[in-house]
Design an enzyme around this catalytic site. Structure first.
Site, short mmCIF file in Angstrom:
data_model
loop_
_atom_site.label_atom_id
_atom_site.label_comp_id
_atom_site.label_asym_id
_atom_site.label_seq_id
_atom_site.Cartn_x
_atom_site.Cartn_y
_atom_site.Cartn_z
N SER A 56 0.82 -1.20 0.00
CA SER A 56 0.00 0.00 0.00
C SER A 56 0.86 1.26 0.00
O SER A 56 2.08 1.20 0.13
CB SER A 56 -0.93 0.00 1.21
OG SER A 56 -1.93 1.00 1.08
N ASP A 58 2.83 4.42 1.05
CA ASP A 58 3.60 4.82 2.22
C ASP A 58 3.95 3.65 3.14
O ASP A 58 4.15 3.84 4.34
CB ASP A 58 2.87 5.91 3.01
CG ASP A 58 3.81 6.72 3.89
OD1 ASP A 58 4.98 6.89 3.50
OD2 ASP A 58 3.38 7.17 4.97
N GLY A 60 6.68 2.06 2.65
CA GLY A 60 8.13 2.13 2.73
C GLY A 60 8.87 1.41 1.63
O GLY A 60 10.04 1.05 1.80
N LYS A 61 8.24 1.22 0.46
CA LYS A 61 8.87 0.48 -0.62
C LYS A 61 10.11 1.20 -1.15
O LYS A 61 11.17 0.60 -1.29
CB LYS A 61 7.85 0.26 -1.75
CG LYS A 61 6.61 -0.51 -1.33
CD LYS A 61 5.62 -0.69 -2.46
CE LYS A 61 5.02 0.62 -2.92
NZ LYS A 61 4.21 1.27 -1.86
N SER A 62 9.96 2.48 -1.46
CA SER A 62 11.09 3.23 -2.01
C SER A 62 12.22 3.36 -0.98
O SER A 62 13.40 3.30 -1.33
CB SER A 62 10.63 4.62 -2.46
OG SER A 62 9.67 4.52 -3.49
N ASP A 192 10.39 -0.11 13.94
CA ASP A 192 10.91 0.86 14.91
C ASP A 192 9.81 1.76 15.45
O ASP A 192 9.90 2.28 16.57
CB ASP A 192 12.01 1.71 14.27
CG ASP A 192 11.56 2.38 12.98
OD1 ASP A 192 11.03 1.66 12.10
OD2 ASP A 192 11.73 3.61 12.85
N GLY A 495 -29.90 10.25 -39.64
CA GLY A 495 -30.46 11.34 -40.42
C GLY A 495 -29.55 11.86 -41.50
O GLY A 495 -29.90 12.82 -42.21
N SER A 499 -29.63 5.43 -45.50
CA SER A 499 -30.61 4.47 -46.03
C SER A 499 -31.17 4.94 -47.38
O SER A 499 -31.37 4.13 -48.30
CB SER A 499 -31.75 4.28 -45.02
OG SER A 499 -31.27 3.69 -43.84
N SER A 566 -22.71 2.75 -37.42
CA SER A 566 -21.40 2.14 -37.12
C SER A 566 -20.42 3.21 -36.61
O SER A 566 -19.49 3.59 -37.32
CB SER A 566 -20.83 1.41 -38.34
OG SER A 566 -20.88 2.19 -39.50
#
Length: 653
Positions: A56, A58, A60-62, A192, A495, A499, A566
């Site tokens: 998720s 924040d 702390g991945k980076s 921590d 219109g 046709s 179409s």
């Protein structure tokens, strides 16, 4: 100083060479070059682990990746100085470093404090090389996470110890498992901030274990860490004496990667290109997906089924006695057999399957929803074909794993659906082979990647239904009628006069003894398409069915005239691709919206403006005019009869 005449002052480069030898600064550069060369040789034969960090926002991945780069001495001095300066700017206390700034390179990411793009970083230890992908945590960037996970061998799922298992934790875990990542590390981060409390850690692991079992993850490695403080990253921390498992680096250095098991599977190599530098050499180049191959092995080229044997395995550094999964090679055959890009070379006695209808899991990545029946490019390995998707069987709720009814898939949705391709492709279930089981879908108009998917199996009807050859050919039908088959495809707003003009064209062709049939948009909705509404998905299916009918009529030798709004270019192009080259004539009845609305013969525009008619083209549903039609008829500049004459003259000169 004398004037520069080009001989006395102009440097020819020899003086610089002399200075280079004498100057100690350049000697240092030479030593650095030697060190780099030695470093590369040392790391050349190390195994490579590709892994992702996910979870998720924040969690702390980076920060964790920054810590790994820092602890593995992969930061240059100038980078470190800039990092320390940037850390002070964002408010980091004292001499502490904000390691996330190493990875969050986009300005938008630094301003928001989140990861948006997928950031790839390289680092190495004494035992292994690593490529790590920092993937976004926000749900809206799930497609970026799928991109990063597609080539990973391991996933580090981070959880903030203060928050526990969250929705994105579940989503990313499910996607990692779905994509086939077998090695999962549950890293409970920011220990921590909870005082390194074991009870908190154990509760999170227990909660995650229950969820993991529900989605099929039977094993994972859990560890308490602090990316910011460095606890249990490179060495075990004194702050968690109750944890006796490995440090994160130790685990990453020793875990077995998926590529190691690929070598034990049957040999498969998608052909990337035919290598023909001269008349004396012909080979087939590609990356070996699974298995191994040796000179003398009998191989089969699919989907043709032609067989031969390998005479040479050619690489830039010379011929090999054996090549294994993960190596890029060129194979030479003993026989001159047909083989081209998109084909798959396999061992003759254990070939993969070929089919054109499948069940698949699809992760939708586009802002625009999936349109069942629309034709997309499907790219799998080195094969590219046209594919259409049926309405999803169900969509997956990643929080509960519940199967939900769905008519389509929108951004980040995950569902299971059947799909079909316009010709057979060589494949294996994704669980057995990522290369021949994983695919992407590409929009034919924008060339944007709209989805990623995993093939489960081919549908039984793909093997049971075969094309029945007939003795009376389409050419015979055409000669019998003394005409060339064609499809006159009239498109334009309601219109516009489609046709009316189509009817006049058919009358004029009938007077010329031409065999025709008129398919009108309103008429087919009384029978063939009476079950369809006017949603975008229904409009796509409406045109697909009409296109198939028109194709059958051209096989009968007829000139088919169609009058349909179409509205989408993609579907008109799909019908064009169904026909023989030169048989499809797109005629844009180009009437401005104001003019078409002023006519309003059926009163439809009035109802649409009043909100009584939903999904009406030109009002609350888009119309995509042709870019390059065979003919464009401006009904404000000519009468319907004049338009019909011009069309007939173009069709039959």
């Amino acid at each position: 100083m004398p004037a520069n005449d080009g001989t006395t002052e102009q440097n020819d480069g020899t003086d610089d060479m002399t200075d280079t030898v004498a100057d100690p600064i350049y000697k240092t550069d030479a030593l650095i070059a030697q060190d780099i060369d030695q470093y590369l040789k040392v790391h050349e034969h190390k195994t490579m682990l590709r892994f992702i960090t996910c979870g998720s926002v924040d969690d702390g991945k980076s920060t964790l990746i920054g810590r790994l780069l820092y602890d593995s001495k992969m930061i240059f001095e100038d980078q470190l100085e800039a990092l320390q300066s940037d850390s002070r700017k964002v408010g980091t206390q004292g001499h502490e470093i904000d390691f996330a700034l190493l990875v969050d390179g986009l300005a938008a990411e630094r301003e928001q404090g989140i990861t948006i793009d997928v950031a790839y970083r390289f680092f190495a230890t004494e035992k292994r090389k690593f490529i790590v992908a920092d993937t976004p945590g926000h749900e809206q960037y799930t497609r970026n996470m799928v991109t990063g996970a597609s080539t990973a061998d391991l996933a580090v799922i981070l959880i903030d110890a203060r928050k526990g298992v969250l929705t994105q934790t579940r989503r990313h875990s499910y996607l990692a498992h779905l994509i086939g990542i077998q090695n999962i590390v549950l890293a409970v981060n920011k220990m921590d901030l909870v005082g390194y409390d074991q009870a908190t850690f154990d509760a999170i692991v227990e909660d995650y274990t229950a969820f993991a079992k529900s989605i099929g993850i039977t094993a994972f490695t859990a560890m308490p860490i602090s990316g910011f403080k460095g606890d249990n990253i490179t060495t075990l921390s004194a702050n968690t004496p109750w944890y006796q498992g490995p440090s994160l680096i130790e685990h990453l250095e020793t875990v077995e990667v998926n590529s190691a098991t690929d070598a034990d599977k049957p040999f498969r190599m998608p052909v990337q290109w035919v290598n023909r530098p001269n008349l004396d050499f012909r080979g087939f180049s590609g990356l070996i997906a699974t298995g191994s191959v040796r000179p003398g092995d009998s191989v089969r080229v699919l989907p043709s089924g032609k067989t031969s044997s390998v005479t040479r395995i050619v690489t830039l550094n010379g011929d090999l006695d054996q090549a294994v999964a993960g190596q890029s090679v060129t194979l030479c055959f003993a026989d001159e057999i047909d083989c081209s890009r998109g084909d798959v070379i396999a061992l003759a006695d254990s070939p993969p399957q070929a089919a054109d209808q499948f069940e698949a899991t699809i992760v939708w990545m586009a802002d625009e929803e999936m349109l069942p029946g629309r034709a997309y490019w499907l790219k799998i390995g080195t094969q590219t074909v046209t594919a259409t998707i049926q309405q999803p069987k169900y969509q997956v709720n990643v929080n509960t794993m519940e199967h939900l009814a769905a008519k389509t898939l929108d951004l980040n949705a995950i569902g299971v659906a059947n799909l079909s391709t316009d010709k057979q492709i060589v494949f294996e279930p994704y669980a057995d082979n990522r290369t021949l089981g994983g695919f992407i879908l590409i929009d034919k108009i924008s060339n944007a990647t709209v989805a990623a998917g995993m093939l489960h199996f081919s549908l039984r009807r793909a093997q049971n239904v075969h094309w029945q050859a007939t003795d009376v050919s389409r050419d015979f039908h055409a000669r019998l009628k003394n005409q060339r088959p064609a499809v006159l495809w009239f498109t334009g707003l309601s219109g516009a006069g489609k046709s009316t003009i189509a009817n006049l064209v058919e009358k004029k062709l009938a007077r010329m003894n031409r065999h025709t049939f008129l398919l009108d948009g309103d008429n087919v909705r009384h029978g063939l398409n009476k079950d369809l509404g006017f949603t975008d998905a229904d409009r796509v299916e409406n045109i697909r069915r009409v296109g198939e009918v028109a194709k059958l009529m051209t096989d009968a030798g007829l000139i088919v005239i169609t009058a349909f709004i179409s509205p989408f270019r993609s579907e008109r192009d799909m019908v064009r691709q169904m026909m023989q080259p030169g048989e499809f004539f797109e005629v844009h009845i180009d009437t401005p919206l104001a003019e078409a609305e002023a006519r309003d013969v059926k009163g439809l525009y009035k109802k649409a403006r009043a909100g009584e008619l939903k999904n009406f083209t030109g009002i609350d549903s888009p119309y995509e005019p042709p870019h390059d039609p065979e003919m464009r008829i401006d009904t404000t500049a000519m009468t319907a009869d004049e338009a019909a004459d011009a069309i007939v003259a173009r069709l039959i000169p």
